[in-house]
Structure formats: structure tokens, C-alpha cells
Design an enzyme around this catalytic site. Structure first.
Site, PDB file in Angstrom:
ATOM      1  N   GLU A 288       0.818  -1.212   0.000  1.00 35.13           N
ATOM      2  CA  GLU A 288       0.000   0.000   0.000  1.00 35.13           C
ATOM      3  C   GLU A 288       0.855   1.266   0.000  1.00 35.13           C
ATOM      4  O   GLU A 288       0.535   2.243  -0.685  1.00 35.13           O
ATOM      5  CB  GLU A 288      -0.931  -0.010   1.206  1.00 35.13           C
ATOM      6  CG  GLU A 288      -2.029   1.035   1.138  1.00 35.13           C
ATOM      7  CD  GLU A 288      -3.109   0.781   2.161  1.00 35.13           C
ATOM      8  OE1 GLU A 288      -4.198   0.328   1.774  1.00 35.13           O
ATOM      9  OE2 GLU A 288      -2.864   1.026   3.362  1.00 35.13           O
ATOM     10  N   GLU A 291       2.153   1.717  -3.460  1.00 40.37           N
ATOM     11  CA  GLU A 291       1.096   2.211  -4.344  1.00 40.37           C
ATOM     12  C   GLU A 291       0.839   3.697  -4.098  1.00 40.37           C
ATOM     13  O   GLU A 291       0.661   4.477  -5.037  1.00 40.37           O
ATOM     14  CB  GLU A 291      -0.185   1.410  -4.113  1.00 40.37           C
ATOM     15  CG  GLU A 291      -1.339   1.823  -5.013  1.00 40.37           C
ATOM     16  CD  GLU A 291      -2.603   1.026  -4.753  1.00 40.37           C
ATOM     17  OE1 GLU A 291      -3.562   1.176  -5.542  1.00 40.37           O
ATOM     18  OE2 GLU A 291      -2.660   0.277  -3.756  1.00 40.37           O
ATOM     19  N   CYS A 308      -8.528  -2.154   3.211  1.00 40.36           N
ATOM     20  CA  CYS A 308      -8.523  -3.412   3.967  1.00 40.36           C
ATOM     21  C   CYS A 308      -9.845  -3.700   4.664  1.00 40.36           C
ATOM     22  O   CYS A 308     -10.048  -4.798   5.174  1.00 40.36           O
ATOM     23  CB  CYS A 308      -7.389  -3.427   4.979  1.00 40.36           C
ATOM     24  SG  CYS A 308      -7.419  -2.073   6.156  1.00 40.36           S
ATOM     25  N   SER A 328      -7.316   2.095  -2.792  1.00 41.46           N
ATOM     26  CA  SER A 328      -6.151   1.241  -3.031  1.00 41.46           C
ATOM     27  C   SER A 328      -6.580  -0.104  -3.615  1.00 41.46           C
ATOM     28  O   SER A 328      -7.617  -0.653  -3.242  1.00 41.46           O
ATOM     29  CB  SER A 328      -5.408   1.009  -1.721  1.00 41.46           C
ATOM     30  OG  SER A 328      -4.443  -0.017  -1.858  1.00 41.46           O
ATOM     31  N   LYS A 361     -16.307  -9.546   6.657  1.00 46.67           N
ATOM     32  CA  LYS A 361     -15.305 -10.445   6.079  1.00 46.67           C
ATOM     33  C   LYS A 361     -15.954 -11.702   5.497  1.00 46.67           C
ATOM     34  O   LYS A 361     -15.417 -12.312   4.570  1.00 46.67           O
ATOM     35  CB  LYS A 361     -14.271 -10.837   7.135  1.00 46.67           C
ATOM     36  CG  LYS A 361     -13.327  -9.707   7.537  1.00 46.67           C
ATOM     37  CD  LYS A 361     -12.344  -9.379   6.427  1.00 46.67           C
ATOM     38  CE  LYS A 361     -11.368  -8.295   6.830  1.00 46.67           C
ATOM     39  NZ  LYS A 361     -10.476  -7.895   5.727  1.00 46.67           N
ATOM     40  N   GLU A 364     -16.749 -10.589   2.139  1.00 50.27           N
ATOM     41  CA  GLU A 364     -15.519 -10.401   1.367  1.00 50.27           C
ATOM     42  C   GLU A 364     -14.981 -11.733   0.861  1.00 50.27           C
ATOM     43  O   GLU A 364     -14.584 -11.856  -0.306  1.00 50.27           O
ATOM     44  CB  GLU A 364     -14.456  -9.713   2.226  1.00 50.27           C
ATOM     45  CG  GLU A 364     -13.136  -9.507   1.490  1.00 50.27           C
ATOM     46  CD  GLU A 364     -12.023  -8.988   2.389  1.00 50.27           C
ATOM     47  OE1 GLU A 364     -10.948  -8.674   1.854  1.00 50.27           O
ATOM     48  OE2 GLU A 364     -12.220  -8.903   3.612  1.00 50.27           O
ATOM     49  N   GLU A 369     -13.952 -11.637  -6.755  1.00 52.74           N
ATOM     50  CA  GLU A 369     -12.596 -11.085  -6.894  1.00 52.74           C
ATOM     51  C   GLU A 369     -11.578 -11.820  -6.025  1.00 52.74           C
ATOM     52  O   GLU A 369     -10.381 -11.724  -6.260  1.00 52.74           O
ATOM     53  CB  GLU A 369     -12.590  -9.598  -6.513  1.00 52.74           C
ATOM     54  CG  GLU A 369     -13.435  -8.711  -7.417  1.00 52.74           C
ATOM     55  CD  GLU A 369     -14.890  -8.661  -7.011  1.00 52.74           C
ATOM     56  OE1 GLU A 369     -15.670  -8.034  -7.748  1.00 52.74           O
ATOM     57  OE2 GLU A 369     -15.252  -9.246  -5.959  1.00 52.74           O
ATOM     58  N   CYS A 506     -11.307  -2.111  14.069  1.00 56.21           N
ATOM     59  CA  CYS A 506     -11.593  -3.543  14.176  1.00 56.21           C
ATOM     60  C   CYS A 506     -11.806  -4.004  15.607  1.00 56.21           C
ATOM     61  O   CYS A 506     -12.461  -5.020  15.834  1.00 56.21           O
ATOM     62  CB  CYS A 506     -10.470  -4.353  13.539  1.00 56.21           C
ATOM     63  SG  CYS A 506     -10.228  -3.988  11.787  1.00 56.21           S
TER      64      CYS A 506
END
Length: 573
Positions: A288, A291, A308, A328, A361, A364, A369, A506
Site C-alpha cells: 500500500e 502504491e 482493507c 487502493s 469479512k 468479502e 474477486e 476492528c
């Protein structure tokens, strides 16, 4: 006389609750004053971070003149005298509970919330053992369309906590009250189910639900089945925040990380290999930060947003799709560890599991993807709560477990990976990476730059060589929207913005044990306590990163980056 009056005004304001002198220190209501003085007035519709609703009425109290009010809506007043448990109050509370039981399906023995349901606890506390007013609960079907959350209308008592959380804190407006009077119920609008609504899967509605009407989807049976399959190798990763949430389910202090006991517990459950996601948090920072510097040097549109948090990604896709090119492309630490696990055990039948503080999650992991080389990177996501249930089901005495280190060669991590668990942690790790200096003085300077703390929005500047970077940090999607509004109105400029969907990051994830703000602050302290205990503090020091990159078949971008739909002019993988 004037001096005497001023001295009188300087005296602390005090009210009397149950014959106890209670100082008034800016609390919104009598309920808060009582709790700050260790007097527990029951409540079902109150939350310290939400507006006052006054719907459940179970927090009623009586003043010295016999007037009854809800403690959550009663303003504190110096000299006031309040009683919380008069015979009249107890009688009314029992009646209120009996009315609530009539609108709540009481299958307590099999309910996900059994032993943690506030309605159940209050019925025991006030010896309510009968359903006086018959059954009048909703016959609407259970909505299990979401990969994250299950909604059971038959257990809803219309406390409104989920609605206020979704509206006031998250600014999603995925659910609301429908109809009026006896026909009132809570649901997504336009007869949607959860999966097709505005919901982003953050799980904050389930975190505040007191009765089990909204719960995290329980997939522990799938995990047990896979552990017991002799033909599968079960490989588990666990996120930074799990180590500061799991302990609370076993009566242990929130401010002590339990990493070693967590690894031991997983092995005793039958897991074959245990890795710490902290490693790929370090890896995420390497990717990251590279990037970000590339965008900065190429003149790409800024700010760059972090990627994230899956709840945040869904929110951008649904509410701000025009910002996707600025998000990102780095996968989350969970995704990156999933890729490494597939490469590490590419010749074996592996079942890849992630233990996460986050309900989103689950969504996700199921995204198309997150399929590489024809395989899902993560097969199953369990929350901290689900792991706690499995440990209890197995009869493991968690507090007495010995410490075990995560497995190698993907077990090493630095303090930069650990701090991913709190709001601002990703940003602080990026700053550590860019400055590249792990000296105590530099780390202390970074810690004091404005990045730390549990404020919903933080904005500050950091100098990196000749560069001066403007950084924003938001936790809670409502706060993220406020930052976006500031940027798009031209009132603010940021080079880099970190967003975590859940309040406080989190550590306050929807899959963590629900906690008051004080407990979340203890989790925050525990994260940095583990960070400070690490010998290595900046990600580029991690000796396991070279091995991690070597696993990626000379194509780290393919395995570590995600191209989402509507992500600018690049094509969906």
C-alpha cells in the site's frame, strides 16, 4: 455576597439515587449518572453512543414525589432524589417485561443469544417466569439472505437500537420502522431482504441488538465438519483484534492480548496449521505504501483511500462509486494471507479459514474477486464470537491454556502489523514504513502526530523528507461520509485517508463481543501493549516477507491486489 455565590457555583452538583450521593458530571440523563456510580438501572433501548429513544420503558424510576419517569430521558438535576427499586417500580417493570415477552418468541434454549440476551437476563433478575399476555410476536419469515447477518422478526422488541445505529453512526439507512401501532416492524425498505438492501455487512446492528432479532450468521457447524474431515488440512489465520476480544468471552481482562492461548486453543480444536494475519498486515503496508508513493509521484488523483475494510469497500461501491479509482487496489491482510496459504500448500487439499473481528469479512471471502487460479483464497470466515463458542463447546478451559507460537514460516510479524486492529493503525504503520526509522524517538514522534486515539475523525500533517502529507482517519461510516463531504466541497485536502467501517476500528467490529466504550478503550491499550512488546516495529524488518514474496510465482500484483468492478479504467479480473 458575589464571592459567596461564585463559591457556591463551584461546588459539584449532586443528586441522590437510592440514597447514594451521585455527582453530576455532564451526563445526558439519570441513567448515565447511575451507571457512573455503580447503580445498574435496567434498559433495553439505550446505547451510550446513540440518541435517546425512551421506547422500552424498563428504565423507569420514581422521584420523592411519586412521579415516574424513564431514567434514559430524565435530565439530571442537582438535589433531585430518585429511587430505582421501589415496590411500585418493580411491579411495573415486571409488567413491562411480560408485555415484551408477548412480542418475543422465547425459544431461549436454542437461541443464538441465549445467556447473552438482555431480555432473558432481566426476566431472571425480576423473576418473570410467565407469559401473562399471550403470544403476539411477528410471523414474518427469518431473513438469512445475507452472508453476514441473520434477521429474525419474531424476536424483535422494537427497541430501535439497530435503526439508530445504522442511521446515526453508520449513515447507511438500511433498516427502519415500517407501519404503525400493532403492525409495526423493523425491516429494510421496499420489502428488500438484507442482501439486496443498502446493508454493507458491518454487523453493528447485531452488536447492539439486545434480544437476538439480529445475529451474526453462525457457521461453526461447517468448521467442525471440516476439522473432523481426515482428508483435509485445515489452515487458520487470525486477525490482530481477535487477540484482544476473545479473552472477554472467558471473563479475562480486555487489556491483555491472548495470542499464545488463542493459538493453543485452535490446535486443541483440531486445526492443523495456525498463522497470524499480522504477517500480511505487514505485507499490506509494503504494497500500500508503494502504491501510495506511485500515485503521489505520478500526479494521480488524491486522496488515496485504504482498502482493507470490506464494509468500507461495499459502502464506496453502493454510495460513492465514483471514488473507486481512488481506493487502493491492495487486498486486505486476510486476502493476502489466503493467497500465501494457497501457494504454501498448493499440492494439498487445504481448507482455508480466517478468524476475524468483522462480519463483513464473510461477504468479502465470497466475492468473485477473491478467487485466484481457480480457487477461493478463503473458504470460511468465523468471527471472534463464533470461535469463543467453539472453544466453550469443546470444554476447553481457555484462561488456563499454555502459550503457543503461531506456525512458521508465515508466523513472523512486527508491531506495525499488530496495530492494524485499531483506528489509525494502518496509517501509523504506513508512516513507519515511509520514514523507515524504528528508533524509539521516531516511533514516539509518530505516535504523537495525531494518528492515535478513538476519535471518529482525525486530521493531521506528517513530514516525510521534503514532503508534507495531509492525512485523514475515520472510523464509522458516518464519519467517513463527513470526510468525503469535506474533500468534495473543497473545504479540506487530504493525500491519504484511512477508513474503518466500525466505530473505533476492528477492535469494535461486529464480530467482536459487544462492549461499552470503556472496554473498547481497554482493547485499544492492549493492541499497543502488544506492539510495544514486539522486537521489530516497522514492516520492512519482518524476516518472513522475503519468503512470502518468493511464494507468489513472481507475480505479487496478481495475488496481492484486487480489481473491483467500477474501479476506474481497469478491467475486472
Amino acid at each position: 455576597m458575589a464571592r459567596e455565590k461564585n463559591q457556591s457555583n463551584d461546588q459539584p452538583k449532586v443528586m441522590i439515587i437510592d440514597n447514594v450521593e451521585c455527582a453530576i458530571n455532564g451526563e445526558r440523563n439519570v441513567l448515565e449518572v447511575a451507571r457512573h456510580n455503580s447503580i445498574d438501572i435496567p434498559s433495553l433501548c439505550y446505547c451510550e453512543n446513540l440518541s435517546i429513544y425512551g421506547g422500552c420503558r424498563i428504565c423507569i424510576v420514581e422521584d420523592d414525589k411519586g412521579k415516574i419517569d424513564s431514567a434514559c430521558s430524565l435530565k439530571p438535576r442537582a438535589g433531585a432524589k430518585i429511587q430505582t427499586n421501589t415496590p411500585r417500580i418493580q411491579r411495573y417493570r415486571k409488567m413491562i417485561l411480560q408485555l415484551l415477552l408477548g412480542s418475543h418468541r422465547t425459544d431461549c434454549a436454542t437461541c443464538e443469544m441465549s445467556e447473552s440476551c438482555k431480555l432473558q437476563a432481566y426476566c431472571r433478575r425480576y423473576h418473570v417466569d410467565m407469559e401473562r399476555f399471550g403470544k403476539n410476536y411477528s410471523d414474518m419469515p427469518i431473513d438469512d439472505s445475507s452472508k453476514c447477518i441473520v434477521r429474525d422478526p419474531s424476536k424483535c422488541i422494537l427497541c430501535g437500537l439497530c435503526v439508530r445505529m445504522c442511521d446515526e453512526v453508520q449513515n447507511i439507512h438500511a433498516i427502519d420502522f415500517c407501519h404503525r401501532g400493532k403492525r409495526t416492524y423493523i425491516a429494510p425498505g421496499y420489502n428488500d431482504n438484507i442482501a439486496t438492501s443498502k446493508c454493507v455487512g458491518c454487523g453493528q446492528c447485531a452488536a447492539v441488538c439486545p434480544t437476538g432479532a439480529l445475529t451474526v450468521k453462525n457457521e461453526t457447524e461447517t468448521m467442525w465438519h471440516m476439522i473432523q474431515d481426515p482428508n483435509r488440512k485445515v489452515v487458520v489465520q487470525f486477525a490482530p483484534s481477535v487477540r484482544v476480544g476473545l479473552a472477554e468471552q472467558f471473563g479475562m481482562p480486555a487489556n491483555e492480548p491472548v495470542t499464545g492461548k488463542l493459538v493453543t486453543a485452535l490446535k486443541r480444536l483440531g486445526v492443523d496449521v495456525v498463522y497470524d494475519t499480522n504477517l500480511t498486515a505487514d505485507l499490506t503496508i509494503m504494497e500500500e505504501s508503494a502504491e501510495f508513493m506511485e500515485k503521489l509521484n505520478s500526479g494521480a488523483k488524491l486522496p488515496m483511500f485504504t482498502s482493507c475494510c470490506p464494509g468500507w469497500i461495499q459502502h464506496v461501491e453502493k454510495a460513492h462509486p465514483h471514488l473507486m479509482p481512488q481506493v487502493s487496489t491492495c487486498g486486505s491482510p486476510m486476502e493476502m494471507m489466503g493467497a500465501l496459504i494457497r501457494r504454501q500448500f498448493k499440492e494439498e487439499e487445504v481448507y482455508s479459514v480466517a478468524i476475524m473481528p468483522c462480519t463483513a469479512k464473510k461477504f468479502e471471502a465470497a466475492r468473485p474477486e477473491l478467487e485466484k487460479d481457480g480457487k477461493r483464497l478463503v473458504d470460511l470466515v468465523l468471527t471472534t464470537q463464533e470461535l469463543g463458542r467453539m472453544i466453550k463447546e469443546a470444554g476447553i478451559d481457555f484462561p488456563k491454556l499454555p502459550e503457543t507460537e503461531p506456525d512458521t514460516p508465515l508466523g513472523d510479524y512486527t508491531g506495525a502489523g499488530v496495530i492494524f486492529g485499531v483506528s489509525g493503525g494502518v496509517t501509523e504503520a504506513v508512516i513507519r514504513r515511509v520514514l523507515g526509522d524504528a528508533s524509539p524517538d521516531t516511533l514516539q514522534t509518530i505516535a504523537e502526530c495525531g494518528v492515535r486515539g478513538l476519535d471518529g475523525i482525525k486530521a493531521f500533517e506528517v513530514a516525510a523528507g521534503d514532503l508534507k502529507l495531509r492525512i485523514g482517519v475515520a472510523n464509522g461510516l458516518g464519519n467517513a461520509d463527513k470526510l468525503i463531504d469535506l474533500v468534495e466541497s473543497g473545504k479540506e485536502h487530504f493525500d491519504f485517508i484511512e477508513v474503518m467501517a466500525c466505530p473505533n476500528g476492528c477492535i469494535g467490529g461486529g464480530g467482536q463481543p459487544p462492549a461499552m466504550q470503556e472496554r473498547k478503550e481497554e482493547r485499544f491499550q492492549a493492541i499497543f501493549k502488544e506492539d510495544e512488546a514486539c522486537e521489530l516495529r516497522i514492516p520492512q524488518q519482518n524476516p518472513a516477507l522475503d519468503y512470502a514474496y518468493s511464494l507468489l510465482n513472481n507475480d505479487p500484483h496478481h495475488y496481492l491486489h484486487i480489481i473491483y468492478p467500477d474501479h476506474g479504467d481497469v478491467h475486472h479480473e
